[in-house]
Design an enzyme around this catalytic site. Structure first.
Site, PDB file in Angstrom:
ATOM      1  N   SER A 141       0.863  -1.191   0.000  1.00  0.00           N
ATOM      2  CA  SER A 141       0.000   0.000   0.000  1.00  0.00           C
ATOM      3  C   SER A 141       0.888   1.226   0.000  1.00  0.00           C
ATOM      4  O   SER A 141       2.084   1.131   0.304  1.00  0.00           O
ATOM      5  CB  SER A 141      -0.851  -0.017   1.277  1.00  0.00           C
ATOM      6  OG  SER A 141      -1.466   1.238   1.505  1.00  0.00           O
ATOM      7  N   TYR A 154      -1.261  -0.809  10.801  1.00  0.00           N
ATOM      8  CA  TYR A 154      -1.525  -1.070   9.381  1.00  0.00           C
ATOM      9  C   TYR A 154      -0.272  -0.747   8.556  1.00  0.00           C
ATOM     10  O   TYR A 154       0.161  -1.547   7.724  1.00  0.00           O
ATOM     11  CB  TYR A 154      -2.724  -0.240   8.901  1.00  0.00           C
ATOM     12  CG  TYR A 154      -3.091  -0.510   7.452  1.00  0.00           C
ATOM     13  CD1 TYR A 154      -3.692  -1.707   7.074  1.00  0.00           C
ATOM     14  CD2 TYR A 154      -2.830   0.433   6.448  1.00  0.00           C
ATOM     15  CE1 TYR A 154      -4.021  -1.970   5.741  1.00  0.00           C
ATOM     16  CE2 TYR A 154      -3.158   0.189   5.125  1.00  0.00           C
ATOM     17  CZ  TYR A 154      -3.757  -1.021   4.771  1.00  0.00           C
ATOM     18  OH  TYR A 154      -4.081  -1.269   3.460  1.00  0.00           O
TER      19      TYR A 154
HETATM   20  N1  LIG Z   1      -8.726   0.117  -0.791  1.00  0.00           N
HETATM   21  C1  LIG Z   1      -7.577   0.791  -0.731  1.00  0.00           C
HETATM   22  O1  LIG Z   1      -7.560   2.035  -0.750  1.00  0.00           O
HETATM   23  C2  LIG Z   1      -6.279   0.040  -0.655  1.00  0.00           C
HETATM   24  C3  LIG Z   1      -5.076   0.773  -0.849  1.00  0.00           C
HETATM   25  C4  LIG Z   1      -3.876   0.096  -0.749  1.00  0.00           C
HETATM   26  C5  LIG Z   1      -3.831  -1.249  -0.490  1.00  0.00           C
HETATM   27  N2  LIG Z   1      -4.999  -1.939  -0.301  1.00  0.00           N
HETATM   28  C6  LIG Z   1      -4.914  -3.381   0.003  1.00  0.00           C
HETATM   29  O2  LIG Z   1      -5.662  -4.097  -0.961  1.00  0.00           O
HETATM   30  C7  LIG Z   1      -6.079  -5.348  -0.419  1.00  0.00           C
HETATM   31  C8  LIG Z   1      -7.546  -5.596  -0.731  1.00  0.00           C
HETATM   32  O3  LIG Z   1      -8.324  -4.676  -0.010  1.00  0.00           O
HETATM   33  P1  LIG Z   1      -9.658  -3.988  -0.600  1.00  0.00           P
HETATM   34  O4  LIG Z   1      -9.428  -2.536  -0.587  1.00  0.00           O
HETATM   35  O5  LIG Z   1     -10.072  -4.649  -1.828  1.00  0.00           O
HETATM   36  O6  LIG Z   1     -10.667  -4.277   0.608  1.00  0.00           O
HETATM   37  P2  LIG Z   1     -11.953  -5.220   0.728  1.00  0.00           P
HETATM   38  O7  LIG Z   1     -12.924  -4.931  -0.337  1.00  0.00           O
HETATM   39  O8  LIG Z   1     -12.375  -5.088   2.165  1.00  0.00           O
HETATM   40  O9  LIG Z   1     -11.349  -6.679   0.466  1.00  0.00           O
HETATM   41  C9  LIG Z   1     -10.614  -7.376   1.426  1.00  0.00           C
HETATM   42  C10 LIG Z   1     -10.622  -8.841   1.055  1.00  0.00           C
HETATM   43  O10 LIG Z   1      -9.812  -9.547   2.012  1.00  0.00           O
HETATM   44  C11 LIG Z   1     -10.504 -10.718   2.371  1.00  0.00           C
HETATM   45  N3  LIG Z   1     -10.111 -11.165   3.715  1.00  0.00           N
HETATM   46  C12 LIG Z   1     -10.115 -10.462   4.870  1.00  0.00           C
HETATM   47  N4  LIG Z   1      -9.758 -11.253   5.890  1.00  0.00           N
HETATM   48  C13 LIG Z   1      -9.530 -12.485   5.363  1.00  0.00           C
HETATM   49  C14 LIG Z   1      -9.146 -13.735   5.911  1.00  0.00           C
HETATM   50  N5  LIG Z   1      -8.908 -13.888   7.226  1.00  0.00           N
HETATM   51  N6  LIG Z   1      -9.008 -14.783   5.084  1.00  0.00           N
HETATM   52  C15 LIG Z   1      -9.253 -14.656   3.750  1.00  0.00           C
HETATM   53  N7  LIG Z   1      -9.614 -13.507   3.177  1.00  0.00           N
HETATM   54  C16 LIG Z   1      -9.755 -12.440   3.990  1.00  0.00           C
HETATM   55  C17 LIG Z   1     -11.979 -10.364   2.319  1.00  0.00           C
HETATM   56  O11 LIG Z   1     -12.754 -11.543   2.096  1.00  0.00           O
HETATM   57  P3  LIG Z   1     -13.680 -12.262   3.178  1.00  0.00           P
HETATM   58  O12 LIG Z   1     -14.136 -11.229   4.161  1.00  0.00           O
HETATM   59  O13 LIG Z   1     -14.780 -12.846   2.354  1.00  0.00           O
HETATM   60  O14 LIG Z   1     -12.799 -13.316   3.779  1.00  0.00           O
HETATM   61  C18 LIG Z   1     -12.022  -9.459   1.103  1.00  0.00           C
HETATM   62  O15 LIG Z   1     -12.218 -10.212  -0.064  1.00  0.00           O
HETATM   63  C19 LIG Z   1      -5.744  -5.292   1.073  1.00  0.00           C
HETATM   64  O16 LIG Z   1      -4.550  -6.015   1.326  1.00  0.00           O
HETATM   65  C20 LIG Z   1      -5.509  -3.814   1.335  1.00  0.00           C
HETATM   66  O17 LIG Z   1      -4.654  -3.579   2.407  1.00  0.00           O
HETATM   67  C21 LIG Z   1      -6.218  -1.332  -0.398  1.00  0.00           C
END
Ligand SMILES: NC(=O)c1ccc[n+]([C@@H]2O[C@H](COP(=O)([O-])OP(=O)(O)OC[C@H]3O[C@@H](n4cnc5c(N)ncnc54)[C@H](OP(=O)(O)O)[C@@H]3O)[C@@H](O)[C@H]2O)c1
Length: 248
Positions: A141, A154
């Site tokens: 990130s 985080y």
């Molecule tokens: N959104 C942003 O601005 C942003 C920016 C930089 C980096 N990121 C990174 O991108 C990645 C995806 O995040 P997102 O923004 O797409 O958020 P999101 O929509 O909340 O997706 C998170 C995903 O992680 C899964 N997850 C959470 N806990 C889990 C577990 N214990 N086992 C298996 N799966 C799990 C969730 O699936 P279930 O709940 O169904 O298990 C969900 O599919 C993350 O690593 C985040 O740190 C996001």
């Protein structure tokens, strides 16, 4: 690398970036293991992929549970016979100030964002080593290269992901012909902020949406496809991708 016919495991494929990447890779002819805990959401993603002629299977997986990960990877191998690409995307961001002592949330972030990456990587990497090829893409990130008040744990987890990725690249790139990439997005439109229990910090994150046009999961998918489709001798080791109007 030509992606058609390759096999990929995507963790966190039930929403947000993981879902977007899964759909985009399916259109490229990649066979997908869609991993997450919420299988009802995975089913919706699978249905959409299949409607467009793609191939995928649902893998119920909790990345914090090594047994669940081992079983999930075995299911993928049984279904498709091999694995070429791992996208370590599952992650959570329940951020808070240190002096509010939300220790449970700190531990959850360490469990999912750090131990989860280790659990899945350690289950998939032996397969990539055996076949002497593959690509591991880890979701770090902007919080894995810059520090933000309120995001201490985080940031720590995402700095970990960036460090782990680059050292892995050094250790296994030449030795086993495996590429490793860490992707560091700025703000992306997903449900990531939903788990923030600190009302002030959550409002601060939500307000960001008024200050800039967020990236979409599809923007991240496009950048990932660029990284994956690069010729085999090219390893984009880090990719820092931000909204154009993100000023920090
Ligand atoms: N959104 C942003 O601005 C942003 C920016 C930089 C980096 N990121 C990174 O991108 C990645 C995806 O995040 P997102 O923004 O797409 O958020 P999101 O929509 O909340 O997706 C998170 C995903 O992680 C899964 N997850 C959470 N806990 C889990 C577990 N214990 N086992 C298996 N799966 C799990 C969730 O699936 P279930 O709940 O169904 O298990 C969900 O599919 C993350 O690593 C985040 O740190 C996001």
């Amino acid at each position: 690398m030509n992606l058609s016919g390759k096999v990929a495991l995507i963790t966190g494929a039930s929403s947000g970036i993981g879902e977007g990447v899964a759909k985009a890779l399916a259109l490229k002819g990649v066979k997908l293991g869609l991993a997450a805990r919420r299988t009802d959401k995975l089913q919706l993603v699978l249905t959409e992929i299949q409607k467009q002629g793609g191939e995928a299977c649902i893998i119920e997986m909790d990345v914090t549970d090594k047994e669940s990960v081992t079983e999930g990877v075995a299911k993928l191998l049984k279904q498709f016979g091999s694995i070429d690409i791992l996208v370590n995307n599952a992650g959570i961001m329940p951020v808070s100030d240190i002096d509010t002592f939300k220790i449970d949330e700190w531990e959850k972030m360490v469990d999912v964002n750090i131990k989860g990456v280790l659990n899945v990587t350690s289950s998939v990497l032996p397969e990539l080593i055996k076949q002497k090829s593959g690509h591991i893409i880890n979701l770090s990130s902007i919080a894995g290269r810059k520090l933000f008040k309120g995001l201490s744990v985080y940031c720590g987890t995402k700095f970990f992901v960036a460090a782990f990725s680059d050292i892995m690249r050094m250790e296994i790139g030449k030795k086993h012909n495996i590429r490793v990439t860490s992707i560091q997005p700025g703000a992306v439109t997903t449900n990531l902020y939903d788990q923030i229990s600190d009302t002030e910090l959550r409002a601060g994150m939500e307000n960001l949406r008024d200050q800039m046009t967020f990236l979409s999961p599809n923007d991240i998918a496009d950048s990932m496809i660029y990284v994956m489709e690069a010729p085999d001798h090219v390893d984009v080791s880090e990719l820092f991708i931000l909204p154009t109007d993100q000023e920090w």
